[in-house]
Design a protein around this motif. Structure first.
Motif, mmCIF file in Angstrom:
data_model
loop_
_atom_site.group_PDB
_atom_site.id
_atom_site.type_symbol
_atom_site.label_atom_id
_atom_site.label_comp_id
_atom_site.label_asym_id
_atom_site.label_seq_id
_atom_site.Cartn_x
_atom_site.Cartn_y
_atom_site.Cartn_z
ATOM 1 N N PRO A 17 9.187 11.474 1.528
ATOM 2 C CA PRO A 17 9.251 12.393 0.749
ATOM 3 C C PRO A 17 8.804 13.893 1.322
ATOM 4 C CG PRO A 17 8.148 10.633 -0.171
ATOM 5 C CD PRO A 17 8.315 10.360 1.299
ATOM 6 N N THR B 268 8.036 11.106 7.206
ATOM 7 C CA THR B 268 9.312 10.337 7.164
ATOM 8 C C THR B 268 9.940 10.358 6.026
ATOM 9 O OG1 THR B 268 8.081 8.393 6.842
ATOM 10 C CG2 THR B 268 8.758 8.764 8.931
ATOM 11 N N ASP C 3 11.917 -1.570 6.579
ATOM 12 C CA ASP C 3 10.583 -0.921 6.636
ATOM 13 C C ASP C 3 9.726 -0.870 5.355
ATOM 14 O OD1 ASP C 3 11.185 -0.598 9.378
ATOM 15 O OD2 ASP C 3 11.565 1.585 9.189
ATOM 16 N N LEU D 30 8.965 17.111 -0.828
ATOM 17 C CA LEU D 30 9.021 17.802 -1.974
ATOM 18 C C LEU D 30 7.878 17.335 -2.749
ATOM 19 C CD1 LEU D 30 10.007 20.232 -3.626
ATOM 20 C CD2 LEU D 30 11.114 18.418 -4.848
ATOM 21 N N MET E 242 5.554 -3.821 -4.465
ATOM 22 C CA MET E 242 6.771 -4.158 -3.737
ATOM 23 C C MET E 242 7.896 -3.976 -4.628
ATOM 24 S SD MET E 242 7.684 -8.195 -2.347
ATOM 25 C CE MET E 242 8.731 -8.375 -1.184
ATOM 26 N N SER F 230 10.874 -2.781 2.295
ATOM 27 C CA SER F 230 11.319 -3.937 1.433
ATOM 28 C C SER F 230 12.201 -3.271 0.166
ATOM 29 C CB SER F 230 10.174 -4.943 0.934
ATOM 30 O OG SER F 230 9.654 -5.820 1.974
ATOM 31 N N ALA G 213 2.263 -9.682 5.373
ATOM 32 C CA ALA G 213 3.193 -9.608 4.100
ATOM 33 C C ALA G 213 2.746 -10.710 3.411
ATOM 34 C CB ALA G 213 4.463 -9.860 5.060
ATOM 35 N N VAL G 214 2.929 -10.681 1.878
ATOM 36 C CA VAL G 214 2.960 -11.697 1.160
ATOM 37 C C VAL G 214 4.120 -12.486 1.074
ATOM 38 C CG1 VAL G 214 2.422 -12.342 -1.332
ATOM 39 C CG2 VAL G 214 0.890 -10.598 -0.098
ATOM 40 N N ALA H 54 0.647 -1.280 -0.063
ATOM 41 C CA ALA H 54 0.044 -0.152 -0.024
ATOM 42 C C ALA H 54 0.758 1.321 -0.124
ATOM 43 C CB ALA H 54 -0.952 0.024 1.116
HETATM 44 P P1 FAD Z 1 6.898 2.164 -1.195
HETATM 45 O O1 FAD Z 1 6.439 3.549 -0.611
HETATM 46 O O2 FAD Z 1 8.163 1.758 -1.134
HETATM 47 O O3 FAD Z 1 5.719 0.978 -0.419
HETATM 48 C C1 FAD Z 1 5.834 -0.233 -0.900
HETATM 49 C C2 FAD Z 1 4.935 -0.815 0.098
HETATM 50 O O4 FAD Z 1 4.818 -2.244 -0.182
HETATM 51 C C3 FAD Z 1 5.332 -0.597 1.550
HETATM 52 O O5 FAD Z 1 4.271 -0.317 2.206
HETATM 53 C C4 FAD Z 1 5.690 -2.113 1.859
HETATM 54 O O6 FAD Z 1 5.579 -2.358 3.484
HETATM 55 C C5 FAD Z 1 4.938 -3.008 1.078
HETATM 56 N N1 FAD Z 1 5.333 -4.487 0.865
HETATM 57 C C6 FAD Z 1 6.556 -4.582 0.347
HETATM 58 N N2 FAD Z 1 6.802 -5.916 0.515
HETATM 59 C C7 FAD Z 1 5.486 -6.579 0.766
HETATM 60 C C8 FAD Z 1 4.874 -7.823 1.076
HETATM 61 N N3 FAD Z 1 5.823 -8.917 0.541
HETATM 62 N N4 FAD Z 1 3.729 -8.001 1.222
HETATM 63 C C9 FAD Z 1 3.038 -6.951 1.531
HETATM 64 N N5 FAD Z 1 3.392 -5.567 1.373
HETATM 65 C C10 FAD Z 1 4.618 -5.399 1.165
HETATM 66 N N6 FAD Z 1 9.870 11.366 -3.586
HETATM 67 C C11 FAD Z 1 9.432 12.542 -4.095
HETATM 68 O O7 FAD Z 1 8.623 12.559 -4.981
HETATM 69 N N7 FAD Z 1 9.760 13.799 -3.585
HETATM 70 C C12 FAD Z 1 10.648 13.611 -2.382
HETATM 71 O O8 FAD Z 1 10.915 14.496 -1.769
HETATM 72 C C13 FAD Z 1 11.203 12.316 -2.044
HETATM 73 N N8 FAD Z 1 12.142 12.513 -1.062
HETATM 74 C C14 FAD Z 1 12.246 11.210 -0.417
HETATM 75 C C15 FAD Z 1 12.825 11.142 0.864
HETATM 76 C C16 FAD Z 1 13.153 9.767 1.718
HETATM 77 C C17 FAD Z 1 13.932 9.787 2.640
HETATM 78 C C18 FAD Z 1 12.654 8.661 0.905
HETATM 79 C C19 FAD Z 1 12.699 7.047 1.573
HETATM 80 C C20 FAD Z 1 11.891 8.755 -0.294
HETATM 81 C C21 FAD Z 1 11.838 9.870 -1.079
HETATM 82 N N9 FAD Z 1 11.020 10.117 -2.047
HETATM 83 C C22 FAD Z 1 10.848 11.425 -2.689
HETATM 84 C C23 FAD Z 1 10.791 8.721 -3.024
HETATM 85 C C24 FAD Z 1 9.170 8.375 -2.884
HETATM 86 O O9 FAD Z 1 9.109 8.147 -1.458
HETATM 87 C C25 FAD Z 1 9.100 7.052 -3.412
HETATM 88 O O10 FAD Z 1 9.587 7.018 -4.793
HETATM 89 C C26 FAD Z 1 7.786 6.472 -3.413
HETATM 90 O O11 FAD Z 1 7.015 6.795 -2.116
HETATM 91 C C27 FAD Z 1 7.810 5.059 -3.620
HETATM 92 O O12 FAD Z 1 6.478 4.551 -3.638
HETATM 93 P P2 FAD Z 1 6.118 3.071 -3.772
HETATM 94 O O13 FAD Z 1 4.582 2.953 -3.810
HETATM 95 O O14 FAD Z 1 6.635 2.546 -5.022
HETATM 96 O O15 FAD Z 1 6.898 2.220 -2.704
#
Ligand code: FAD
Length: 490
Positions: A54, A52, A425, A56, A278, A427, A248-249, A9
């Motif tokens: 993003p 924690t 936190d 920006l 993921m 993966s 967790a899957v 999510a």
């Molecule tokens: P994630 O947010 O990584 O979510 C993946 C989810 O999948 C997690 O909740 C995880 O628990 C879940 N998951 C994983 N494995 C499993 C499993 N086996 N079963 C069930 N659930 C699972 N982006 C910007 O646009 N602006 C910014 O300023 C910026 N700054 C950042 C600063 C930091 C410190 C960080 C960490 C990131 C930053 N980013 C920024 C990048 C941005 O946060 C990410 O690109 C984006 O949030 C990724 O989203 P996502 O949906 O791909 O994955």
């Protein structure tokens, strides 16, 4: 009704859930954590609130679109305001520059501060816009891995003007060719970090990133960045998306060459399509043991990770704004440490984000909530306890030198997130913030597609797959993925 199962999510998982719901699917989301949002999460400590991950926000219309999809007024869920100042920049020699959102003001003030012609800066910005206009449809808004994406007028036009995209130069070289002033070059080089790459390696086409910030603007959401994931989660629940937290899957169930369901430690659930939000690396390594993994894609260099100190500060700093950068004196050495030596620079560039500048309740009266971040290499088994001590020392020394303060005495609360924590936190393989780095001109083509080439009904969304990391691209990945699902049904 057909059923979609989403693993994760994160922002992309939430957006995909909403888009598939709109397309008539029953949607179930399995999330390993006890909360939605993945990297977009929040901590509250001793009266301070910290986002924690993003900090920006650009292109918020991509978030609005999701509310509009269900004929809801986005403003009922998610309110944001445009910033007048993009970022405050600080150099060790005392140079300060406040980058304004108004393009004319930016150009004139940058010309005067960095001793460049205003026309040179305008020409550079126009070229950035051209790069975006020529390539956004192909590279950001469609699957790069379907032939039909290439058979368009836009792609044909981009190919005719390929020589203008700076694909053969690095971003740094492109900026060096445009400007004589080293600080202005550094300011524009910094945008490579928006996808976790090095300006000395990523291609010059990445100068389209400042265009996004300068054309669409930068924004601050009321309630902080966490409101983004929270408001989408609220909408998804209202629309009947079912969430399973702390689930967790552990396996994607296959029947022949088709994905048919997922397994957790205590449950099996079956669906018509499976979407993994993921990180693609652990999706293959942990959930798809029987499948031949796309090794070339999985071996792509990972983006940078980060070390973040969340500090409650018992003082206010009028010189600072929401976004502040304290630049390293030797930018090339810093990126060399990150990507070649997998180590921390002695003099890292320090980013300070203070959401209390916009949202007074984020810190007690007379205080500020500092999110202090440096880019780091991914987690390759380094001694992070030692590196954290080293980083904390060099960050404090830098802040003291540049802001003329003694910051240690004002820190009243502290929490730290390091690459190991980011990896465990969320993966994310090696704690990468943005999936694979774009340190190669072919990186975009090597990124994993939003679908599996070998397993039917298996799809991918999020920062580790096409079109890449960062909130806007994750939201675009959700759109591409859900369109692929609809097209596959036709
Ligand atoms: P994630 O947010 O990584 O979510 C993946 C989810 O999948 C997690 O909740 C995880 O628990 C879940 N998951 C994983 N494995 C499993 C499993 N086996 N079963 C069930 N659930 C699972 N982006 C910007 O646009 N602006 C910014 O300023 C910026 N700054 C950042 C600063 C930091 C410190 C960080 C960490 C990131 C930053 N980013 C920024 C990048 C941005 O946060 C990410 O690109 C984006 O949030 C990724 O989203 P996502 O949906 O791909 O994955």
């Amino acid at each position: 009704m057909a059923k979609a199962i989403i693993i994760g999510a994160g922002i992309a998982g939430l957006a995909t859930a909403l888009r598939l719901k709109k397309k008539g699917y029953d949607v179930e989301v399995f999330e390993a954590n006890s909360y939605p949002g993945g990297k977009l999460h929040v901590i509250e400590k001793d009266g301070f609130r910290f986002d924690t991950g993003p900090s920006l926000l650009t292109m918020p219309h991509l978030i609005d679109e999701l509310f509009e999809l269900f004929e809801n007024d986005p403003k009922k869920y998610f309110v944001y305001k445009k910033k007048d100042v993009i970022c405050n920049y600080f150099w060790e020699d005392g140079t300060r520059f406040s980058a304004k959102a108004s393009l004319d003001t930016f150009v004139n003030e940058a010309a005067s501060k960095f001793d460049e012609q205003a026309s040179t800066i305008s020409k550079y910005l126009k070229k950035n816009q051209l790069k975006y206009d020529l390539t956004a449809k192909l590279f950001l808004e469609n699957s790069l891995h379907k032939m039909r994406s290439y058979l368009t007028k836009e792609t044909f036009e981009a190919i005719l003007q390929i020589y203008r995209l700076d694909l053969m130069n690095t971003l740094h070289r492109t900026n060096e060719k445009a400007f004589g002033n080293k600080k202005l070059i550094q300011l524009f080089d910094r945008y490579a970090t928006y996808n976790g790459s090095s300006p000395y390696k990523t291609p010059g086409i990445m100068s389209m990133i400042p265009h996004l910030e300068m054309y669409y603007g930068t924004f601050f959401p009321k309630g902080g960045m966490h409101r983004i994931s929270q408001s989408l989660f609220e909408l998804a629940k209202e629309q009947g998306v079912v969430f399973h937290f702390e689930k967790a899957v552990t396996k994607i169930i296959l029947k022949g060459q088709k994905a048919v369901g997922v397994e957790t430690t205590d449950q099996r659930s079956f669906g018509d399509i499976i979407v993994s939000n993921m990180d693609v690396h652990p999706t293959y390594r942990k959930l798809l043991h029987e499948v031949d993994a796309p090794e070339r894609t999985l071996h792509q260099e990972r983006s940078s990770s980060a070390l973040i100190f969340y500090w409650g500060i018992k003082k206010t700093f009028p010189k600072l704004d929401l976004h502040n950068i304290l630049f390293s004196d030797d930018y090339e050495a810093e990126f060399n440490s990150l990507f070649s030596e997998k180590d921390l620079s002695e003099d890292p560039t320090v980013y300070i984000n203070i959401s209390a500048k916009e949202e007074a309740t984020d810190a007690p009266k007379g205080c500020e909530n500092w999110f202090v971040m440096i880019n780091t290499p991914g987690n390759y088994g380094q001694d992070w306890e030692a590196l954290k001590l080293k980083a904390r020392r060099s960050i404090i020394e830098k802040i003291d030198r540049v802001l003329g303060t003694d910051i240690e005495q004002y820190i009243v609360t502290e929490q730290v997130w390091d690459p190991i924590g980011i990896e465990s936190d969320t993966s994310s393989y090696r704690g990468a913030l943005y999936g694979a780095a774009s340190n190669d001109r072919f990186a975009a083509f090597l990124r994993h597609p939003n679908f599996s080439r070998s397993i039917k009904h298996l799809y991918f969304c999020g920062g580790s797959v096409h079109p890449g990391g960062g909130i806007p691209l994750c939201l675009l990945s959700a759109k591409i993925t859900s369109d692929l699902v609809s097209n596959a049904k036709k």
